[in-house]
Enzyme design. Structure first.
Site, PDB file in Angstrom:
ATOM      1  NE  ARG A  50       9.532  -0.439  -2.460  1.00 30.02           N
ATOM      2  CZ  ARG A  50       9.951  -0.683  -3.688  1.00 30.02           C
ATOM      3  NH1 ARG A  50      10.901  -1.582  -3.906  1.00 30.02           N
ATOM      4  NH2 ARG A  50       9.445  -0.017  -4.706  1.00 30.02           N
ATOM      5  CG  ASN A 109       7.634  -3.545  -2.615  1.00 30.48           C
ATOM      6  OD1 ASN A 109       7.277  -3.201  -1.493  1.00 30.48           O
ATOM      7  ND2 ASN A 109       7.534  -2.762  -3.675  1.00 30.48           N
TER       8      ASN A 109
END
Ligand SMILES: [Fe+3]
Ligand SMILES: [Mg+2]
Ligand SMILES: [Zn+2]
Ligand SMILES: [Zn+2]
Lengths: 328, 776
Positions: B33, B51
């Site tokens: 990320r 996620n």
């Protein structure tokens, strides 16, 4: 031996050979059945004996046929009283063998305090049987104040083994296959009733009894654990195995825990009564080597474990057919 | 989500697009990320990344060219530990979003993402660990987004601190700031910790009393090891028993306490240079040693400071490098190599809990170096070797497990339980099959419990609904009992078929192929013990086209422990009663005369002398005949000696193992008889053992080629424990290639029974797909 059908020849065989060996007034009455007196609850069991060879170190098929049924009665918490005997003889069986077997049966009955009160003999054509088969049925008088069996097994119970294991199975195998071990292994075949009755006489709370026959100690414990819905833990170091039996097992690749016995049993008694039980058992020859080998645990149901070197526990399984290697 | 007003400028409208990217694979716990955040913000793109149980979802909008550049960056330069299996792009209507953010994880929904294995300490963390000015100087639990514990601490998915063992350690202000700063390399590093807020060390004496804490504990443990004591060290996936590898007495004590007479111990070295000083380290071996998984690597040992009892009579040494900050600090403190063997009782699983360690390892360790970060699941060290210069995993565990392999034609919900030894578990999903970590041998009650727990853990972690339990045919395997207790409908897959399927699946392949499944023992569908099998597999089933000529194993399992019995069985099969008199041969002489007679009777009567077609036992027999090993104290010991005997520079003329065609409908036989005759002649003629061992291996390689020609399949799979033998695998691969075949052998999945669970799941899946019963 060539005594087909019934008639005179058979009557002579029975009169000359079998009846004297068993020497019982009830048999001497030459009646169709025995008339017995029993009071209170009774135990009743039957078993057939087909062991090969017929004669082996420490006994023969006759001793087995008496002890086996007597022991089954004892495991019900009963005093064995009466036995029936059915003999199936194959034409050609040496009379000497028959003579020996029936003599053994008589002696075993006397030693077990049981009377052979009724019987039957048949001779079949050559090839229709394998030498000699015996069936015995037995009646015993229940002395256990409460029924003994797996249902009575409780967590905390001590597991008592009456003596060293593996001798019968190894003796039979050695005799059958012709293994010439340096030290001859004798069967442990023995009557167990006196030892078992001593437990009751000593006031021990007996929860469960089981004689160790086919499948050995392992099968007996797994059956009890499964039926009782409890776990059993035993200690490998506590299990007596004679050195020469152990050596034979190692050489042949057999696990002594899975080898048959004919004069050994396990008793489940409350842990607190274990010492008293051992004291009572050790006064009787077949159980003079009685020891505590483990204890009952709450869970997991049906699991039998054996604590070995270093304290590692392995799971004990019932013998299922031939043991095949698992190591890949 | 913000819904800003749409831009009105038509030119801008034309250039702006919004994409939804779904990234699948190993994409969580690897800094994915923050990577996307950096790449997106650098390109002035707006949107979010988050996620989800399916992977990483990115919605991003902006200039179409910049979007394409972001997509390419994800594809080409993802974070070091990421592995992308799929990248989907969907066009959405632009919404005029501004700014880019990392959104909260989404729980629930189908779980297709990959679990991340534990990662060795990275260079940057190591530098901080050793920097006296760093706030984590000598802090044994330092980690970042590129390194640290993962699978060993994950309690549930998606991977967030609150669902790991780190939930017990609330972040301090400094750590929290790092955790929330997208520019920091500890951004969302879930196990992030420091001396102020994280796990702590303690040194316990044998009864559990605390001797020291924190750095003093580490220094105290090092001192104990230096003095020759055995210290149980709680590491990443469980306890190690650690002792000075140079100290003959300490190693002897460890062997005596573990009751492990010969099986080699692994050695952890302080540095690569220290390994190079005593082992041959090829470039491939170096890469393997330094990989993020940091496995134990079997290396040729030249000689050096290691006590001989570490790996008795073994030309190879299992070496590994420190893989956690704790190990780095300890090994630096010591400056010498240590034995680092699994902290367990023989046959039990590795101990993970410090309280339990006191009880289970009490007779083994003199002191305990422990910490308070719980280990969620046990993970042994992985073990690897080099075959033909390329890595091959022999134990699939820490740093590798769990492994996901994409497999086509297999439906989700097949739960496989593996074998009896070196067990593992596997589960099929929609597009892949997941293989769990090595669990060890199911010889103890504890191991059986661990096996049941591992099955349940895999199902829960992957949020799966198993439909069918898949196991081995052997009624005596403990894994069978565990599978029964799942209450699922059960099927079995023949042992050797599972070996072959595992190798195919590892390579992303499907039948048809010729499977050469050679191992110690496995139950065949005919109820006999197999182990030298040639199986033709097709999309709809399989057939045993050839096997090793059977011979009896006097004493059954006892013959596995005593190679001299395999030799006796082989000689008896060849020469009958005459074999009993061949007392000039070492294995026969190794029996007392009385034993020989009784075993002769056992063989003649066929009592507890099961016939087998096992190649492993044939290797045992050969090793015994060569006088290399009469009794084994661990699996494969004799076969290994035979492998080592066949050193380089001793080429022998290959022994003949002819493939005998059988009558119609029967199975062809690989006949060992001519090789045995030649072997005995060579032994009696005093031919060098190296030459004999070489001729043995080459003969078998030639036999594989002959069988491949007989089968007429181009693809030839080499699987089963015998192919842990690097020399056998190498000569077989070379011979097959020379013969125009395509050999496949194990790389990432162990050739031994550690691969069975994978093979079971895959084969059952293929047969389900083909509408066949798995055992057909
Ligand atoms: Fe195998
Ligand atoms: Mg009976
Ligand atoms: Zn790092
Ligand atoms: Zn902190």
């Amino acid at each position: 031996l060539a005594h087909g059908g019934g008639g005179r020849a058979m009557a002579r065989l029975i009169d000359a050979l079998i009846r004297p060996a068993f020497a019982d007034a009830e048999l001497d009455r030459r009646h169709d059945g025995a008339l017995l007196a029993l009071d209170g609850p009774a135990a009743f069991t039957t078993d057939s004996y087909v062991v090969r060879p017929l004669v082996f170190p420490g006994g023969d098929i006759g001793t087995l046929a008496v002890h086996g049924t007597v022991n089954d009665l004892a495991m019900c918490g009963a005093r064995p009283r009466y036995l029936s005997v059915g003999l199936i003889l194959e034409e050609g069986l040496p009379l000497a063998v028959l003579r020996r077997v029936v003599a053994s049966m008589g002696a075993a009955a006397t030693a077990s305090g049981v009377r052979l009160v009724t019987g039957d003999t048949k001779v079949v054509e050559r090839g229709k049987a394998d030498g000699l088969f015996i069936n015995t049925a037995g009646i015993g008088q229940v002395v256990a104040p409460v029924p003994v069996g797996p249902a009575g097994v409780e967590p905390g119970d001590a597991v008592i083994l009456s003596g060293d294991i593996g001798r019968h199975g190894m003796a039979i195998m050695a005799a059958r296959e012709g293994f010439g071990f340096e030290t001859v292994i004798e069967s442990d075949c023995a009557p167990l009733a006196e030892a078992v009755l001593a437990l009751f006489a000593a006031g021990v709370t007996v929860h469960c009894l089981r004689d160790l026959t086919r499948g050995g100690l392992a099968s007996a414990l797994v059956e009890i654990a499964e039926a009782a819905g409890r776990a059993i833990g035993i200690d490998e170091a506590a299990i007596p195995v004679a050195d020469h039996v152990l050596a034979a097992c190692e050489l042949l690749g057999l696990d002594p825990l899975q080898v048959a016995n004919e004069g050994r049993f396990v008793a489940f008694v409350p842990g607190a009564e274990a010492e008293r039980a051992l004291g009572a058992l050790r006064c009787h020859a077949p159980a003079s080597g009685a020891v505590v080998i483990g204890a009952v645990k709450e869970a997991p149901a049906g699991e039998v474990t054996c604590r070995g070197a270093l304290g590692v526990e392995r799971i004990i399984d019932m013998l299922s057919g031939e043991q095949l290697p698992r190591i890949c | 989500m913000k819904h800003d007003a749409l831009p009105t400028d038509p030119a801008a409208m034309a250039a702006v697009a919004r994409w939804r990217l779904t990234v699948r694979g190993t994409v969580q716990g690897v800094g994915f990320r923050p990577f996307v955040y950096r790449e997106a913000t650098a390109r002035g793109l707006a949107g979010w990344v988050r996620n989800s149980p399916a992977g990483v979802i990115i919605e991003v909008e902006g200039d179409a060219a910049a979007l394409a550049a972001l997509r390419d960056a994800i594809r080409r330069t993802p974070p070091a530990n990421a592995r992308i299996t799929a990248l989907e792009v969907r066009d959405l209507a632009p919404r005029g979003a501004a700014g880019f953010r990392i959104a909260t994880s989404e729980a629930g929904g189908p779980r297709s993402l990959q679990l991340l294995p534990d990662l060795a300490t990275c260079e940057r963390c190591l530098a901080e660990l050793l920097d006296p000015n760093d706030r984590r100087y000598r802090y044994p639990f330092i980690n970042c987004i590129d390194c640290g514990p993962r699978y060993s601490i994950i309690e549930d998915l998606p991977y967030d601190r609150s669902r790991t063992a780190m939930r017990h350690f609330p972040l301090c202000a400094a750590c929290r700031a790092e955790y929330h700063d997208p520019a920091n390399r500890r951004f969302h590093a879930e196990p992030n910790a420091c001396p102020a807020c994280g796990p702590r060390l303690a040194l316990w004496e044998a009864a559990g009393a605390v001797l020291a804490r924190d750095d003093d504990a580490l220094v105290g443990a090092a001192q104990a090891i230096r003095e020759g004591r055995i210290v149980a060290v709680k590491g990443l996936g469980g306890f190690h028993l650690v002792a000075d590898a140079r100290d003959v007495a300490a190693v002897a004590r460890l062997r005596a306490r573990k009751r492990r007479p010969d099986k080699p111990f692994a050695v952890m070295f302080p540095s690569l240079a220290a390994i190079q000083a005593c082992c041959d380290v090829s470039p491939a071996a170096e890469t393997l040693l330094l990989s993020a998984a940091r496995p134990i690597v079997l290396l040729p040992y030249r000689g050096g400071p290691i006590a001989p009892a570490v790996a008795p009579g073994n030309p190879r040494l299992g070496a590994l490098l420190p893989y956690t900050p704790l190990h780095h600090l300890l090994l630096r403190e010591l400056g010498f190599p240590v034995v680092a063997t699994s902290g367990n009782l023989g046959g039990e699983p590795i101990v993970t809990d410090e309280t339990l360690a006191l009880q289970r390892l009490s007779g083994l360790a003199d002191a305990f170096l422990v910490h308070d970060r719980p280990i969620v699941r046990p993970l042994d060290d992985s073990l690897a070797q080099l075959v033909g210069g390329a890595p091959q995993l022999l134990r699939h565990a820490r740093g590798h497990a769990p492994t996901s392999l994409p497999v086509a034609g297999v439906r989700a919900g097949l739960l496989a339980g593996g074998g009896h030894l070196k067990t593992s578990v596997a589960l099929t999903r929609e597009t892949d099959v997941v293989l769990g970590a090595h669990l060890g041998d199911l010889e103890s009650a504890e191991a059986c419990r661990a096996h049941a727990a591992a099955l349940a853990d895999l199902v829960r972690l992957l949020d799966a609904t198993p439909r069918l339990a898949v196991g081995d045919d052997h009624p005596g395997y403990a894994s069978r009992r565990t599978l029964e207790r799942t209450g699922l409908p059960r099927v079995t897959v023949p042992h050797h078929l599972a070996h072959v399927a595992a190798c195919l699946a590892e390579h992303g392949r499907a039948p048809p192929a010729l499977g050469v499944a050679w191992d110690g023992t496995g139950l065949g569908p005919d109820g006999t013990i197999w182990g030298g099998e040639f199986l033709r597999v097709s999309g709809s089933g399989w057939r045993r086209i050839a096997r090793l000529r059977p011979f009896p194993l006097p004493g059954g399992e006892a013959a596995v422990r005593e190679p001299r019995r395999a030799a006796l069985g082989l000689l008896y099969a060849a020469y009958g009663e005459r074999a009993l008199g061949m007392t000039d041969l070492t294995p026969l002489a190794a029996f007392a005369p009385g034993e020989r007679t009784i075993l002769g009777t056992l063989l003649a009567r066929g009592v507890n002398a099961p016939p087998t077609s096992s190649m492993g036992r044939l290797f045992d027999a050969c090793a015994a005949l060569l006088g290399l090993q009469q009794r084994s104290s661990f699996e494969g010991q004799a076969a290994m000696r035979l492998e080592w005997a066949a050193g380089p520079g001793t080429p022998g003329a290959a022994y003949a193992f002819p493939l005998r065609e059988a009558a119609e409908g029967a199975v062809a036989e690989l006949d060992w008889r001519p090789a045995l005759d030649a072997l005995l002649a060579d032994i009696r003629a005093g031919v060098d053992i190296g030459v004999i061992a070489d001729a043995w291996h080459r003969g078998l390689a030639a036999a594989i080629v002959a069988a491949a020609e007989h089968a007429g399949e181009r693809t030839v799979v080499l699987s089963g424990g015998c192919f842990q033998n690097t020399f056998l695998t190498e000569v077989a691969v070379a011979a097959l290639r020379a013969g125009g075949f395509e050999p496949l052998w194990h790389r990432r999945i162990p050739p031994n029974d550690g691969g069975l669970a994978l093979g079971q799941a895959v084969w059952a899946g293929w047969m389900e797909h083909a509408g066949e019963s798995p055992c057909a």
